[in-house]
Design an enzyme around this catalytic site. Structure first.
Site, PDB file in Angstrom:
ATOM      1  N   TYR A   6       1.668  13.967   0.504  1.00  0.00           N
ATOM      2  CA  TYR A   6       1.514  14.654   1.797  1.00  0.00           C
ATOM      3  C   TYR A   6       1.784  16.149   1.684  1.00  0.00           C
ATOM      4  O   TYR A   6       2.331  16.766   2.608  1.00  0.00           O
ATOM      5  CB  TYR A   6       2.426  14.010   2.866  1.00  0.00           C
ATOM      6  CG  TYR A   6       2.241  12.517   2.935  1.00  0.00           C
ATOM      7  CD1 TYR A   6       1.080  11.988   3.500  1.00  0.00           C
ATOM      8  CD2 TYR A   6       3.164  11.636   2.391  1.00  0.00           C
ATOM      9  CE1 TYR A   6       0.869  10.619   3.529  1.00  0.00           C
ATOM     10  CE2 TYR A   6       2.959  10.272   2.412  1.00  0.00           C
ATOM     11  CZ  TYR A   6       1.810   9.762   2.988  1.00  0.00           C
ATOM     12  OH  TYR A   6       1.589   8.426   3.007  1.00  0.00           O
ATOM     13  N   TYR A  10       8.298  17.628   9.296  1.00  0.00           N
ATOM     14  CA  TYR A  10       9.208  16.483   9.374  1.00  0.00           C
ATOM     15  C   TYR A  10      10.642  16.847   9.037  1.00  0.00           C
ATOM     16  O   TYR A  10      11.481  15.947   8.917  1.00  0.00           O
ATOM     17  CB  TYR A  10       8.910  15.432   8.307  1.00  0.00           C
ATOM     18  CG  TYR A  10       7.541  14.931   8.055  1.00  0.00           C
ATOM     19  CD1 TYR A  10       6.808  14.284   9.050  1.00  0.00           C
ATOM     20  CD2 TYR A  10       7.000  15.000   6.770  1.00  0.00           C
ATOM     21  CE1 TYR A  10       5.575  13.745   8.751  1.00  0.00           C
ATOM     22  CE2 TYR A  10       5.768  14.454   6.479  1.00  0.00           C
ATOM     23  CZ  TYR A  10       5.062  13.836   7.476  1.00  0.00           C
ATOM     24  OH  TYR A  10       3.871  13.280   7.182  1.00  0.00           O
ATOM     25  N   CYS A  26       2.523  34.252   9.425  1.00  0.00           N
ATOM     26  CA  CYS A  26       3.024  35.043  10.539  1.00  0.00           C
ATOM     27  C   CYS A  26       3.495  34.159  11.679  1.00  0.00           C
ATOM     28  O   CYS A  26       2.978  34.192  12.805  1.00  0.00           O
ATOM     29  CB  CYS A  26       1.964  36.038  10.972  1.00  0.00           C
ATOM     30  SG  CYS A  26       1.654  37.174   9.625  1.00  0.00           S
ATOM     31  N   GLU A  27       4.445  33.325  11.340  1.00  0.00           N
ATOM     32  CA  GLU A  27       5.157  32.447  12.248  1.00  0.00           C
ATOM     33  C   GLU A  27       6.365  32.045  11.447  1.00  0.00           C
ATOM     34  O   GLU A  27       6.344  32.191  10.224  1.00  0.00           O
ATOM     35  CB  GLU A  27       4.333  31.182  12.530  1.00  0.00           C
ATOM     36  CG  GLU A  27       3.615  31.184  13.850  1.00  0.00           C
ATOM     37  CD  GLU A  27       2.541  30.118  13.892  1.00  0.00           C
ATOM     38  OE1 GLU A  27       2.905  28.958  14.040  1.00  0.00           O
ATOM     39  OE2 GLU A  27       1.366  30.465  13.756  1.00  0.00           O
ATOM     40  N   ARG A  79       5.485  19.971   5.081  1.00  0.00           N
ATOM     41  CA  ARG A  79       6.455  18.909   5.360  1.00  0.00           C
ATOM     42  C   ARG A  79       7.839  19.408   5.821  1.00  0.00           C
ATOM     43  O   ARG A  79       8.410  18.809   6.742  1.00  0.00           O
ATOM     44  CB  ARG A  79       6.600  17.983   4.148  1.00  0.00           C
ATOM     45  CG  ARG A  79       5.268  17.459   3.661  1.00  0.00           C
ATOM     46  CD  ARG A  79       5.416  16.443   2.561  1.00  0.00           C
ATOM     47  NE  ARG A  79       5.915  15.200   3.070  1.00  0.00           N
ATOM     48  CZ  ARG A  79       7.134  14.739   2.883  1.00  0.00           C
ATOM     49  NH1 ARG A  79       7.976  15.408   2.164  1.00  0.00           N
ATOM     50  NH2 ARG A  79       7.487  13.597   3.401  1.00  0.00           N
ATOM     51  N   GLU A 119       0.834  -1.208   0.000  1.00  0.00           N
ATOM     52  CA  GLU A 119       0.000   0.000   0.000  1.00  0.00           C
ATOM     53  C   GLU A 119       0.866   1.254   0.000  1.00  0.00           C
ATOM     54  O   GLU A 119       0.909   1.979   0.992  1.00  0.00           O
ATOM     55  CB  GLU A 119      -0.934  -0.022   1.204  1.00  0.00           C
ATOM     56  CG  GLU A 119      -0.200  -0.447   2.444  1.00  0.00           C
ATOM     57  CD  GLU A 119      -1.098  -0.765   3.594  1.00  0.00           C
ATOM     58  OE1 GLU A 119      -2.143  -1.367   3.374  1.00  0.00           O
ATOM     59  OE2 GLU A 119      -0.715  -0.399   4.705  1.00  0.00           O
TER      60      GLU A 119
END
Ligand SMILES: *Cc1c(COP(=O)(O)O)cnc(C)c1O
Length: 401
Positions: free
Chosen positions: A356, A302, A328-329, A298, A259
Protein backbone atom coordinates in the site's frame (compact mmCIF):
# COMPACT_ATOMS: atom_id res chain seq x y z
CA UNK A 1 18.90 -5.63 2.88
CA UNK A 2 22.01 -3.77 4.01
CA UNK A 3 22.14 0.06 4.15
CA UNK A 4 25.10 -0.03 1.79
CA UNK A 5 23.22 -2.04 -0.85
CA UNK A 6 20.25 0.30 -0.62
CA UNK A 7 22.44 3.38 -0.89
CA UNK A 8 24.08 2.00 -4.02
CA UNK A 9 20.64 1.46 -5.54
CA UNK A 10 19.64 5.06 -4.74
CA UNK A 11 22.78 6.23 -6.55
CA UNK A 12 22.19 3.92 -9.50
CA UNK A 13 18.46 4.48 -9.98
CA UNK A 14 17.96 7.92 -8.45
CA UNK A 15 15.68 9.22 -5.71
CA UNK A 16 13.00 8.76 -4.58
CA UNK A 17 12.99 5.02 -5.17
CA UNK A 18 11.08 1.91 -4.15
CA UNK A 19 13.12 -1.25 -3.64
CA UNK A 20 11.67 -4.73 -3.07
CA UNK A 21 13.65 -7.68 -1.82
CA UNK A 22 12.63 -10.85 -3.70
CA UNK A 23 13.96 -13.17 -1.00
CA UNK A 24 11.76 -11.65 1.70
CA UNK A 25 8.65 -12.11 -0.43
CA UNK A 26 9.54 -15.75 -1.10
CA UNK A 27 10.29 -16.35 2.57
CA UNK A 28 6.97 -14.89 3.70
CA UNK A 29 5.12 -17.01 1.15
CA UNK A 30 6.91 -20.13 2.33
CA UNK A 31 6.33 -19.26 5.96
CA UNK A 32 2.60 -19.05 5.40
CA UNK A 33 2.36 -22.30 3.44
CA UNK A 34 4.55 -24.05 6.03
CA UNK A 35 2.19 -22.95 8.81
CA UNK A 36 -0.66 -24.73 7.01
CA UNK A 37 1.32 -27.64 5.60
CA UNK A 38 -1.07 -30.20 7.09
CA UNK A 39 -3.93 -28.90 5.00
CA UNK A 40 -4.22 -31.00 1.84
CA UNK A 41 -5.55 -28.25 -0.41
CA UNK A 42 -4.18 -24.88 0.54
CA UNK A 43 -4.54 -21.88 -1.69
CA UNK A 44 -2.84 -18.53 -1.20
CA UNK A 45 -4.26 -15.73 -3.33
CA UNK A 46 -2.01 -12.70 -3.15
CA UNK A 47 -4.12 -9.53 -2.63
CA UNK A 48 -2.46 -7.62 -5.44
CA UNK A 49 -3.82 -4.21 -4.49
CA UNK A 50 -0.97 -4.11 -1.95
CA UNK A 51 1.64 -3.99 -4.69
CA UNK A 52 0.64 -4.65 -8.26
CA UNK A 53 3.82 -4.48 -10.32
CA UNK A 54 3.69 -7.30 -12.86
CA UNK A 55 7.16 -8.59 -11.95
CA UNK A 56 6.07 -8.91 -8.32
CA UNK A 57 3.00 -10.80 -9.54
CA UNK A 58 5.23 -13.08 -11.57
CA UNK A 59 7.48 -13.71 -8.59
CA UNK A 60 4.49 -14.73 -6.47
CA UNK A 61 3.15 -16.89 -9.27
CA UNK A 62 6.47 -18.71 -9.29
CA UNK A 63 6.05 -19.30 -5.54
CA UNK A 64 2.73 -21.01 -6.32
CA UNK A 65 0.40 -18.17 -5.41
CA UNK A 66 -2.94 -17.29 -6.94
CA UNK A 67 -4.36 -13.75 -7.00
CA UNK A 68 -7.03 -11.86 -5.14
CA UNK A 69 -8.31 -8.98 -7.23
CA UNK A 70 -10.74 -6.13 -6.63
CA UNK A 71 -11.14 -4.56 -10.06
CA UNK A 72 -11.39 -5.63 -13.69
CA UNK A 73 -8.07 -3.91 -14.31
CA UNK A 74 -6.37 -5.94 -11.62
CA UNK A 75 -7.70 -9.08 -13.29
CA UNK A 76 -6.26 -7.87 -16.59
CA UNK A 77 -2.88 -7.19 -14.98
CA UNK A 78 -2.93 -10.66 -13.43
CA UNK A 79 -3.66 -12.30 -16.77
CA UNK A 80 -0.95 -10.16 -18.33
CA UNK A 81 1.53 -11.39 -15.70
CA UNK A 82 0.71 -14.98 -16.70
CA UNK A 83 -1.92 -16.11 -14.20
CA UNK A 84 -4.64 -18.31 -15.65
CA UNK A 85 -8.25 -17.31 -14.81
CA UNK A 86 -8.66 -20.34 -12.51
CA UNK A 87 -5.90 -18.91 -10.28
CA UNK A 88 -7.69 -15.61 -9.79
CA UNK A 89 -10.50 -14.67 -7.43
CA UNK A 90 -12.44 -11.44 -7.76
CA UNK A 91 -13.53 -9.86 -4.46
CA UNK A 92 -14.89 -6.45 -5.29
CA UNK A 93 -17.09 -4.18 -3.24
CA UNK A 94 -19.56 -1.76 -4.70
CA UNK A 95 -18.56 -2.26 -8.34
CA UNK A 96 -21.10 -2.29 -11.14
CA UNK A 97 -22.93 -5.44 -12.18
CA UNK A 98 -21.38 -5.10 -15.65
CA UNK A 99 -17.89 -5.25 -14.16
CA UNK A 100 -18.74 -8.48 -12.33
CA UNK A 101 -20.16 -9.94 -15.55
CA UNK A 102 -17.02 -8.99 -17.49
CA UNK A 103 -14.80 -10.72 -14.97
CA UNK A 104 -17.04 -13.80 -14.73
CA UNK A 105 -16.93 -14.16 -18.52
CA UNK A 106 -13.15 -14.49 -18.30
CA UNK A 107 -13.62 -17.59 -16.14
CA UNK A 108 -12.47 -15.95 -12.93
CA UNK A 109 -14.04 -17.01 -9.62
CA UNK A 110 -16.51 -14.37 -8.48
CA UNK A 111 -17.01 -13.46 -4.88
CA UNK A 112 -20.28 -11.63 -4.19
CA UNK A 113 -20.90 -9.49 -1.13
CA UNK A 114 -24.35 -8.10 -1.66
CA UNK A 115 -27.77 -9.78 -1.71
CA UNK A 116 -29.20 -7.82 -4.62
CA UNK A 117 -26.15 -8.60 -6.76
CA UNK A 118 -26.35 -12.26 -5.77
CA UNK A 119 -29.97 -12.43 -6.78
CA UNK A 120 -29.40 -10.66 -10.08
CA UNK A 121 -26.33 -12.77 -10.90
CA UNK A 122 -28.01 -16.04 -9.94
CA UNK A 123 -31.02 -15.27 -12.10
CA UNK A 124 -28.90 -14.39 -15.10
CA UNK A 125 -26.08 -16.95 -14.76
CA UNK A 126 -27.40 -19.87 -12.72
CA UNK A 127 -24.64 -22.10 -14.08
CA UNK A 128 -21.69 -19.98 -12.94
CA UNK A 129 -20.66 -20.94 -9.40
CA UNK A 130 -20.06 -18.07 -7.01
CA UNK A 131 -18.49 -17.53 -3.65
CA UNK A 132 -20.22 -15.37 -1.07
CA UNK A 133 -18.51 -12.93 1.23
CA UNK A 134 -19.90 -13.10 4.73
CA UNK A 135 -19.66 -10.34 7.29
CA UNK A 136 -19.19 -12.15 10.61
CA UNK A 137 -19.62 -8.91 12.58
CA UNK A 138 -16.41 -9.29 14.47
CA UNK A 139 -14.10 -6.44 15.31
CA UNK A 140 -10.72 -7.87 14.45
CA UNK A 141 -8.87 -4.93 13.09
CA UNK A 142 -6.60 -2.20 14.28
CA UNK A 143 -7.31 1.10 12.54
CA UNK A 144 -10.96 1.85 11.77
CA UNK A 145 -10.21 2.42 8.07
CA UNK A 146 -8.86 -1.07 7.70
CA UNK A 147 -11.21 -3.01 9.94
CA UNK A 148 -13.89 -4.23 7.59
CA UNK A 149 -15.69 -7.13 9.26
CA UNK A 150 -17.54 -5.32 12.02
CA UNK A 151 -21.24 -4.53 12.19
CA UNK A 152 -21.08 -1.10 10.56
CA UNK A 153 -18.83 -2.23 7.74
CA UNK A 154 -19.97 -1.89 4.12
CA UNK A 155 -18.33 -5.22 3.31
CA UNK A 156 -19.93 -8.62 3.07
CA UNK A 157 -23.37 -10.14 3.47
CA UNK A 158 -24.42 -10.11 7.10
CA UNK A 159 -24.27 -13.46 8.79
CA UNK A 160 -27.88 -12.79 9.83
CA UNK A 161 -28.90 -12.75 6.19
CA UNK A 162 -27.87 -16.34 5.45
CA UNK A 163 -31.53 -17.46 5.34
CA UNK A 164 -32.07 -14.89 2.60
CA UNK A 165 -29.02 -16.20 0.72
CA UNK A 166 -30.44 -19.72 0.94
CA UNK A 167 -33.75 -18.54 -0.49
CA UNK A 168 -31.96 -16.92 -3.43
CA UNK A 169 -29.98 -20.10 -4.05
CA UNK A 170 -33.16 -22.15 -4.02
CA UNK A 171 -35.07 -19.78 -6.29
CA UNK A 172 -32.33 -19.37 -8.87
CA UNK A 173 -30.78 -22.83 -8.72
CA UNK A 174 -27.36 -21.21 -8.49
CA UNK A 175 -24.34 -22.93 -7.03
CA UNK A 176 -22.41 -21.49 -4.10
CA UNK A 177 -18.95 -23.05 -4.27
CA UNK A 178 -17.15 -20.98 -1.65
CA UNK A 179 -17.61 -18.96 1.51
CA UNK A 180 -15.37 -16.06 2.32
CA UNK A 181 -14.68 -13.59 5.08
CA UNK A 182 -12.08 -10.86 5.42
CA UNK A 183 -12.18 -9.21 8.79
CA UNK A 184 -9.76 -6.44 7.87
CA UNK A 185 -6.16 -5.66 8.36
CA UNK A 186 -4.12 -6.06 11.50
CA UNK A 187 -5.36 -9.06 13.41
CA UNK A 188 -3.91 -8.54 16.85
CA UNK A 189 -5.54 -11.47 18.49
CA UNK A 190 -5.63 -14.97 17.04
CA UNK A 191 -8.53 -15.90 19.28
CA UNK A 192 -10.66 -13.22 17.65
CA UNK A 193 -9.76 -14.59 14.24
CA UNK A 194 -10.61 -18.13 15.35
CA UNK A 195 -13.90 -16.88 16.75
CA UNK A 196 -14.78 -15.32 13.39
CA UNK A 197 -13.71 -18.57 11.71
CA UNK A 198 -16.23 -20.47 13.84
CA UNK A 199 -18.95 -18.23 12.47
CA UNK A 200 -17.80 -19.03 8.95
CA UNK A 201 -17.74 -22.79 9.64
CA UNK A 202 -21.21 -22.51 11.03
CA UNK A 203 -22.46 -20.71 7.92
CA UNK A 204 -20.63 -23.18 5.66
CA UNK A 205 -22.64 -26.11 7.00
CA UNK A 206 -25.72 -24.68 5.38
CA UNK A 207 -24.25 -24.92 1.87
CA UNK A 208 -23.88 -28.43 0.52
CA UNK A 209 -21.71 -27.91 -2.55
CA UNK A 210 -18.74 -25.97 -1.27
CA UNK A 211 -15.27 -26.38 -2.76
CA UNK A 212 -13.44 -23.86 -0.63
CA UNK A 213 -13.46 -21.79 2.52
CA UNK A 214 -11.65 -18.48 2.26
CA UNK A 215 -10.50 -16.82 5.47
CA UNK A 216 -9.29 -13.63 3.87
CA UNK A 217 -6.35 -11.92 5.45
CA UNK A 218 -5.46 -9.18 7.86
CA UNK A 219 -2.25 -10.72 9.10
CA UNK A 220 -0.35 -8.09 10.98
CA UNK A 221 3.31 -7.49 10.39
CA UNK A 222 5.59 -5.62 12.80
CA UNK A 223 6.47 -2.03 11.92
CA UNK A 224 8.65 -1.17 14.84
CA UNK A 225 10.39 -2.88 17.73
CA UNK A 226 7.90 -4.30 20.18
CA UNK A 227 5.02 -4.36 17.69
CA UNK A 228 2.62 -7.26 17.92
CA UNK A 229 2.75 -9.55 14.95
CA UNK A 230 0.15 -12.13 13.97
CA UNK A 231 1.60 -15.42 15.12
CA UNK A 232 1.13 -17.28 11.84
CA UNK A 233 2.61 -20.50 13.15
CA UNK A 234 0.19 -20.63 16.05
CA UNK A 235 -2.74 -19.62 13.86
CA UNK A 236 -1.67 -22.35 11.43
CA UNK A 237 -1.70 -25.00 14.12
CA UNK A 238 -5.03 -24.01 15.61
CA UNK A 239 -6.92 -23.29 12.43
CA UNK A 240 -5.59 -26.41 10.68
CA UNK A 241 -6.87 -28.59 13.50
CA UNK A 242 -10.28 -26.98 13.33
CA UNK A 243 -10.36 -27.06 9.53
CA UNK A 244 -9.53 -30.78 9.36
CA UNK A 245 -12.27 -31.49 11.88
CA UNK A 246 -14.68 -29.44 9.82
CA UNK A 247 -13.82 -31.35 6.66
CA UNK A 248 -14.74 -34.60 8.44
CA UNK A 249 -17.98 -33.14 9.63
CA UNK A 250 -18.75 -31.72 6.19
CA UNK A 251 -18.01 -35.05 4.56
CA UNK A 252 -15.58 -33.99 1.86
CA UNK A 253 -12.22 -32.32 1.39
CA UNK A 254 -12.25 -28.58 0.88
CA UNK A 255 -9.69 -26.02 -0.14
CA UNK A 256 -8.53 -23.64 2.56
CA UNK A 257 -7.82 -20.23 1.04
CA UNK A 258 -6.18 -17.04 2.26
CA UNK A 259 -5.59 -13.74 0.52
CA UNK A 260 -2.76 -11.88 2.17
CA UNK A 261 -1.35 -8.66 0.83
CA UNK A 262 0.65 -6.95 3.54
CA UNK A 263 2.02 -10.18 5.00
CA UNK A 264 3.66 -11.13 1.72
CA UNK A 265 5.13 -7.82 0.61
CA UNK A 266 5.23 -5.22 3.39
CA UNK A 267 8.59 -6.08 4.91
CA UNK A 268 10.15 -6.67 1.50
CA UNK A 269 9.77 -3.00 0.59
CA UNK A 270 12.08 -0.03 1.20
CA UNK A 271 11.35 3.52 0.23
CA UNK A 272 14.43 5.67 -0.33
CA UNK A 273 14.28 9.46 -0.38
CA UNK A 274 16.91 12.14 -0.27
CA UNK A 275 17.00 14.93 2.32
CA UNK A 276 16.63 18.28 0.57
CA UNK A 277 16.70 20.47 3.64
CA UNK A 278 17.48 20.26 7.32
CA UNK A 279 15.63 23.02 9.08
CA UNK A 280 16.22 23.96 12.67
CA UNK A 281 13.23 25.74 14.17
CA UNK A 282 12.67 26.82 17.73
CA UNK A 283 10.81 23.63 18.55
CA UNK A 284 12.25 20.86 16.39
CA UNK A 285 14.58 19.91 13.59
CA UNK A 286 12.83 19.17 10.33
CA UNK A 287 14.29 16.87 7.74
CA UNK A 288 12.55 17.66 4.46
CA UNK A 289 12.78 14.92 1.83
CA UNK A 290 12.33 14.87 -1.94
CA UNK A 291 8.95 13.16 -1.61
CA UNK A 292 5.62 13.50 0.16
CA UNK A 293 2.25 11.83 0.57
CA UNK A 294 2.07 11.66 -3.20
CA UNK A 295 4.54 8.75 -2.92
CA UNK A 296 3.87 7.36 0.54
CA UNK A 297 0.53 8.26 2.07
CA UNK A 298 0.17 5.66 4.81
CA UNK A 299 1.59 7.73 7.68
CA UNK A 300 -0.88 10.54 6.99
CA UNK A 301 -3.76 8.28 5.96
CA UNK A 302 -3.67 5.61 8.66
CA UNK A 303 -1.06 6.92 11.06
CA UNK A 304 1.23 4.05 10.17
CA UNK A 305 4.70 4.33 11.63
CA UNK A 306 7.41 3.35 9.21
CA UNK A 307 10.86 2.95 10.70
CA UNK A 308 13.24 5.46 9.18
CA UNK A 309 16.96 4.91 8.89
CA UNK A 310 19.60 7.30 7.64
CA UNK A 311 21.45 4.94 5.30
CA UNK A 312 24.03 7.60 4.43
CA UNK A 313 25.14 7.72 8.06
CA UNK A 314 23.81 4.53 9.69
CA UNK A 315 26.26 4.61 12.60
CA UNK A 316 25.88 8.33 13.31
CA UNK A 317 24.86 9.77 16.66
CA UNK A 318 21.06 9.71 17.02
CA UNK A 319 19.13 12.96 17.20
CA UNK A 320 15.43 13.82 17.10
CA UNK A 321 13.91 14.76 13.77
CA UNK A 322 10.51 15.48 12.33
CA UNK A 323 10.57 14.04 8.85
CA UNK A 324 8.37 15.90 6.38
CA UNK A 325 7.66 15.96 2.66
CA UNK A 326 7.75 18.67 0.02
CA UNK A 327 4.01 18.78 -0.60
CA UNK A 328 2.32 22.11 -0.05
CA UNK A 329 0.21 20.77 2.77
CA UNK A 330 1.28 19.29 6.05
CA UNK A 331 2.76 15.94 5.22
CA UNK A 332 4.57 14.57 8.21
CA UNK A 333 6.11 11.13 7.91
CA UNK A 334 7.36 11.01 11.47
CA UNK A 335 7.32 13.25 14.54
CA UNK A 336 10.32 13.63 16.80
CA UNK A 337 11.92 10.40 15.65
CA UNK A 338 15.38 9.28 16.71
CA UNK A 339 17.44 9.03 13.57
CA UNK A 340 21.21 8.96 13.04
CA UNK A 341 22.41 12.52 12.43
CA UNK A 342 21.10 13.83 9.11
CA UNK A 343 22.88 16.12 6.69
CA UNK A 344 21.38 17.61 3.56
CA UNK A 345 21.85 15.14 0.71
CA UNK A 346 21.61 12.06 2.95
CA UNK A 347 19.32 9.23 1.88
CA UNK A 348 16.64 8.08 4.31
CA UNK A 349 15.16 4.61 4.12
CA UNK A 350 11.55 3.92 5.12
CA UNK A 351 10.93 0.29 6.12
CA UNK A 352 7.78 -1.76 5.52
CA UNK A 353 7.26 0.07 2.25
CA UNK A 354 6.14 -2.90 0.19
CA UNK A 355 2.39 -2.86 0.81
CA UNK A 356 0.00 0.00 0.00
CA UNK A 357 2.82 2.41 -0.69
CA UNK A 358 3.66 2.59 -4.39
CA UNK A 359 0.19 1.24 -5.19
CA UNK A 360 -1.35 4.31 -3.50
CA UNK A 361 1.05 6.80 -5.08
CA UNK A 362 -0.33 9.71 -7.09
CA UNK A 363 0.87 12.63 -9.19
CA UNK A 364 -0.23 15.26 -6.69
CA UNK A 365 1.79 18.47 -7.07
CA UNK A 366 2.50 17.22 -10.60
CA UNK A 367 5.33 15.05 -9.38
CA UNK A 368 6.47 11.89 -11.10
CA UNK A 369 5.87 8.53 -9.48
CA UNK A 370 9.16 6.98 -8.35
CA UNK A 371 10.92 4.10 -10.06
CA UNK A 372 10.66 0.58 -8.63
CA UNK A 373 13.53 -1.87 -8.34
CA UNK A 374 13.54 -5.57 -7.49
CA UNK A 375 16.58 -6.76 -5.54
CA UNK A 376 17.26 -10.31 -6.63
CA UNK A 377 20.39 -12.44 -6.72
CA UNK A 378 22.48 -9.57 -5.38
CA UNK A 379 21.43 -7.15 -8.11
CA UNK A 380 18.91 -4.37 -8.58
CA UNK A 381 16.52 -4.85 -11.51
CA UNK A 382 14.40 -1.94 -12.69
CA UNK A 383 10.75 -3.10 -12.72
CA UNK A 384 9.07 0.24 -13.37
CA UNK A 385 10.58 3.41 -14.72
CA UNK A 386 10.42 6.76 -13.01
CA UNK A 387 7.73 8.80 -14.71
CA UNK A 388 8.60 11.65 -17.02
CA UNK A 389 6.93 14.86 -18.11
CA UNK A 390 5.44 12.91 -21.04
CA UNK A 391 3.55 10.71 -18.56
CA UNK A 392 2.09 13.77 -16.86
CA UNK A 393 0.62 15.22 -20.03
CA UNK A 394 -0.14 12.13 -22.10
CA UNK A 395 -3.87 12.13 -21.29
CA UNK A 396 -4.32 15.87 -21.12
CA UNK A 397 -5.78 17.75 -24.03
CA UNK A 398 -5.02 21.39 -24.60
CA UNK A 399 -8.01 22.92 -26.33
CA UNK A 400 -8.51 26.41 -27.74
CA UNK A 401 -9.93 28.57 -24.98
C1 LIG B 1 -7.15 -5.71 0.94
C2 LIG B 1 -7.70 -7.05 1.02
C3 LIG B 1 -6.91 -8.12 1.45
C4 LIG B 1 -5.48 -7.96 1.91
O1 LIG B 1 -5.38 -7.43 3.18
P1 LIG B 1 -3.94 -7.34 3.88
O2 LIG B 1 -4.18 -6.71 5.18
O3 LIG B 1 -3.04 -6.53 3.00
O4 LIG B 1 -3.41 -8.72 3.99
C5 LIG B 1 -7.48 -9.36 1.44
N1 LIG B 1 -8.75 -9.56 1.02
C6 LIG B 1 -9.53 -8.57 0.61
C7 LIG B 1 -10.91 -8.86 0.17
C8 LIG B 1 -9.04 -7.29 0.60
O5 LIG B 1 -9.85 -6.29 0.21
Amino acid sequence: MQPKELLTLAEEFGSPLYVYDATTIEQQYNRLTAAFSKVENLRINYAMKALSNITILKLLKKCGSGLDTVSFQEVQLGLHAGFTPDKIIFTPNGVSFEEIEEVAKLGVQINIDNLSVLEHFGAKYPKIPVCIRINPHVMAGGNENISVGHIDSKFGISIYQIPHVLRIVENTGMHINGIHMHTGSDILDIEVFLYAAEILFDAAKQFKELDFLDFGSGFKVPYKKGDIETNIEELGKKLTKRFLAFEKEYGRTLTLAFEPGKFLVSEAGFFLAKVNVVKQTTSTVFAGIDSGFNHLIRPMFYGSQHQIENISNPKGKERFYTVVGYICETDTFANNRRIAEIKEGDVLCFKNAGAYCFSMASNYNSRFKPAEVLWKDGKGHLISKRETFEDLIKNQIMIEV
